[in-house]
Scaffold this motif. Structure first.
Motif, PDB file in Angstrom:
ATOM      1  N   ARG A 151      -5.299 -11.534  -8.506  1.00 57.61           N
ATOM      2  CA  ARG A 151      -5.470 -12.679  -9.532  1.00 57.61           C
ATOM      3  C   ARG A 151      -5.853 -12.168 -10.684  1.00 57.61           C
ATOM      4  N   GLU A 152      -5.974 -10.679 -10.779  1.00 59.05           N
ATOM      5  CA  GLU A 152      -6.171  -9.975 -11.938  1.00 59.05           C
ATOM      6  C   GLU A 152      -7.514 -10.337 -12.610  1.00 59.05           C
ATOM      7  N   GLN A 153      -8.705 -10.544 -11.698  1.00 60.74           N
ATOM      8  CA  GLN A 153     -10.033 -10.907 -12.070  1.00 60.74           C
ATOM      9  C   GLN A 153     -10.738  -9.987 -11.333  1.00 60.74           C
ATOM     10  N   THR A 154     -11.958  -9.950 -11.957  1.00 65.69           N
ATOM     11  CA  THR A 154     -13.202  -9.349 -11.353  1.00 65.69           C
ATOM     12  C   THR A 154     -13.819 -10.344 -10.281  1.00 65.69           C
ATOM     13  N   VAL A 155     -14.249  -9.416  -9.428  1.00 61.82           N
ATOM     14  CA  VAL A 155     -15.159 -10.357  -8.257  1.00 61.82           C
ATOM     15  C   VAL A 155     -16.221 -11.162  -9.062  1.00 61.82           C
ATOM     16  N   THR A 156     -16.891 -10.596 -10.139  1.00 63.61           N
ATOM     17  CA  THR A 156     -17.854 -11.477 -10.793  1.00 63.61           C
ATOM     18  C   THR A 156     -17.000 -12.721 -11.459  1.00 63.61           C
TER      19      THR A 156
END
Length: 66
Positions: A45-50
């Motif tokens: 998703r091109e996101q960080t885990v945070t």
């Protein structure tokens, strides 16, 4: 055009300098399998885990039973 870009850059720098965020930590225990899955989904998703955890928290709702 250059003057506009210089002003724009100084506005961004001002916004970054005046933004105050107090970081907090959340420690959870996950199996290696679940952690790997979470990281893989975040990467896809091109996101960080945070960012994913914050989005999940934002979807929660509170109910109070007196």
């Amino acid at each position: 055009m250059v003057a506009l870009l210089e002003n724009y850059d100084s506005i961004i720098v001002f916004a970054l300098a005046t933004r105050t965020i107090t970081d907090k930590n959340l420690h959870i225990r996950l199996s290696e399998k679940h952690l790997s899955k979470l990281r893989a989904v975040a990467a896809a998703r091109e996101q960080t885990v945070t960012q994913m955890v914050e989005a999940w928290i934002d979807r929660l709702f509170l109910t109070f039973n007196d």
